[in-house]
Enzyme design. Structure first.
Site, short mmCIF file in Angstrom:
data_model
loop_
_atom_site.label_atom_id
_atom_site.label_comp_id
_atom_site.label_asym_id
_atom_site.label_seq_id
_atom_site.Cartn_x
_atom_site.Cartn_y
_atom_site.Cartn_z
N ASP A 40 0.81 -1.22 0.00
CA ASP A 40 0.00 0.00 0.00
C ASP A 40 0.84 1.27 0.00
O ASP A 40 0.35 2.34 0.39
CB ASP A 40 -0.92 0.01 1.23
N ASP A 348 1.21 -6.84 2.57
CA ASP A 348 0.41 -5.73 3.09
C ASP A 348 1.29 -4.63 3.70
O ASP A 348 0.83 -3.84 4.52
CB ASP A 348 -0.62 -6.19 4.12
#
Length: 424
Positions: A40, A348
């Site tokens: 991200d 992540d």
């Protein structure tokens, strides 16, 4: 060095010592690109830096900022990363057209990062692109749209994202949407609606990967039933080890194996251990108990008192330890149930507020994870599959399905037409 000093320094010496597996890891990752299914970084840059995201030096030092980033180019190189799916997530609570606008801006930011650092990155669409870019010494950059809400119920918007370079669509994020149930919201559809099935079909036709992270088990099963192409879970773990609905049950793991897909293991602690999952739920409940404006909470309207009480709760209830070995346990389990051909890595990073396992704090640490698996007996061939070989096979499979559907016209169905006015 005297004995006392040696004993004190021993942990530091061991930490600095090269892994006995380092040469093997380097050899594997020279031949096979390490591909992470979900990072991200771009969204975090947009949220934290504002307009500064266009000019911030991304080469090194981002780990020393007041809120550290997990990613910069220097640490990507240390981690021997060969390919990365950059997530272009937006808040599912935004108005639909605002979600589309922000998704376009996120895609633009990923492309800008690649353009600013052409010696480090190159955009990739296909498995062959990834291999070619990896051989050139750069990091293949792919794009994943993290939420079916971001297409605003429009196959035309989906095709526009594809044309701009998006390589996968996560069917939901945290909320159930008009055509698919989320893992972390109340179900409404028992999986996919007819329009949801049409979205999967269009993804197959385009050659975009169907990503089943964040979706309910019903949606997982629906998508696996209708998808002609192998699917991915871009950042999910094993539910048998942690009963979180974001994780993948053994029954679904077997369906993934039959589909030819891959589950890319997530590093977020609440998806890794049952102890951390329960602790997280208790922490969230305590925050609400202490202060939940406008009507609830022991210290409602008294944020200083609530913060002090929360600090005391944290002292009394320390966060459970989660480590690199827990991630390796999930990888081992998925390999055991689905097979070693169906597991990958989906960290992540920069999406979990720096809550990460000990030993996996940033993108430089992938080699340590691979070394742990080698220590457990994994062969170089199987490490290569985990690192990137499996997701390359899935990409190639999706490309073959798209080629077989080349004669089909683009889908034109609408959510209202397929699912009926009763849903609106």
């Amino acid at each position: 060095m005297n004995r006392a000093l040696f004993v004190c320094a021993l942990p530091l010496l061991l930490a600095a010592a090269p892994s006995p597996y380092a040469a093997r890891v380097a050899r594997v990752l020279k031949a096979t690109p390490l591909i992470d299914g979900h990072n991200d970084w771009a969204e975090s840059l947009r949220e934290r830096e504002g307009d500064g995201r266009w000019t911030l030096d991304l080469r090194q030092g981002l780990g020393t900022k007041p809120i550290p980033y997990n990613t910069d180019i220097a640490r990507l190189r240390q981690g021997q990363v060969g390919g990365q799916f950059w997530s272009v997530w937006v808040d599912a609570g935004l108005p639909p057209l605002e979600q589309v606008k922000e998704t376009l801006e996120q895609i633009d930011l990923v492309k800008d990062i690649v353009a600013r650092y052409p010696d480090s990155f190159a955009l990739a669409r296909t498995a062959d692109d990834v291999r070619r870019i990896h051989k050139s010494g750069r990091i293949a950059s792919l794009i994943g749209v993290e939420g079916g809400n971001q297409i605003d119920d429009s196959l035309s918007v989906l095709r526009a994202y594809h044309d701009l370079g998006a390589g996968y669509l996560t069917l939901t994020h945290s909320r159930t949407i008009d055509w698919a149930d989320s893992a972390t919201d109340d179900p409404k559809h028992n999986g996919l609606t007819p329009f949801g099935e049409a979205v999967v079909h269009e993804l197959n036709r385009l050659g975009m990967l169907v990503d089943l992270s964040h979706v309910s088990e019903g949606t997982m099963r629906s998508a696996l039933r209708v998808s002609r192409a192998p699917v991915i879970f871009s950042h999910s773990s094993a539910r048998a080890l942690d009963d979180h609905p974001r994780d993948v049950s053994d029954e679904v793991l077997k369906l993934v194996a039959a589909n030819g897909g891959v589950v890319m293991v997530n590093f977020a602690p609440s998806y890794l251990t049952e102890a951390h999952r329960r602790w997280g739920a208790e922490e969230a409940a305590e925050k609400v108990r202490l202060n939940a404006p406008p009507f609830g909470g022991l210290y409602i309207g008294q944020p200083d008192k609530a913060a002090a009480a929360m600090a005391q709760w944290h002292r009394d209830n320390p966060e459970p330890r989660v480590a690199l070995t827990d991630v390796a346990d999930h990888i081992d389990h998925i390999a055991k149930i689905a097979g070693v051909d169906h597991v990958g890595i989906g960290s992540d990073f920069d999406g979990v507020d720096n809550s990460l396992p000990e030993g996996l704090g940033d993108v430089s640490t992938y080699p340590a994870l691979l070394a742990e698996l080698m220590r457990r007996g994994w062969s170089d061939a199987d490490i290569a599959k985990l690192a990137g070989g499996n997701v390359l096979s899935v990409m190639a499979g999706a490309e073959a399905v798209a080629a077989s559907m080349r004669g089909e016209l683009p889908g034109t169905a609408t959510e209202a037409a397929l699912d009926g006015p009763a849903r609106h």
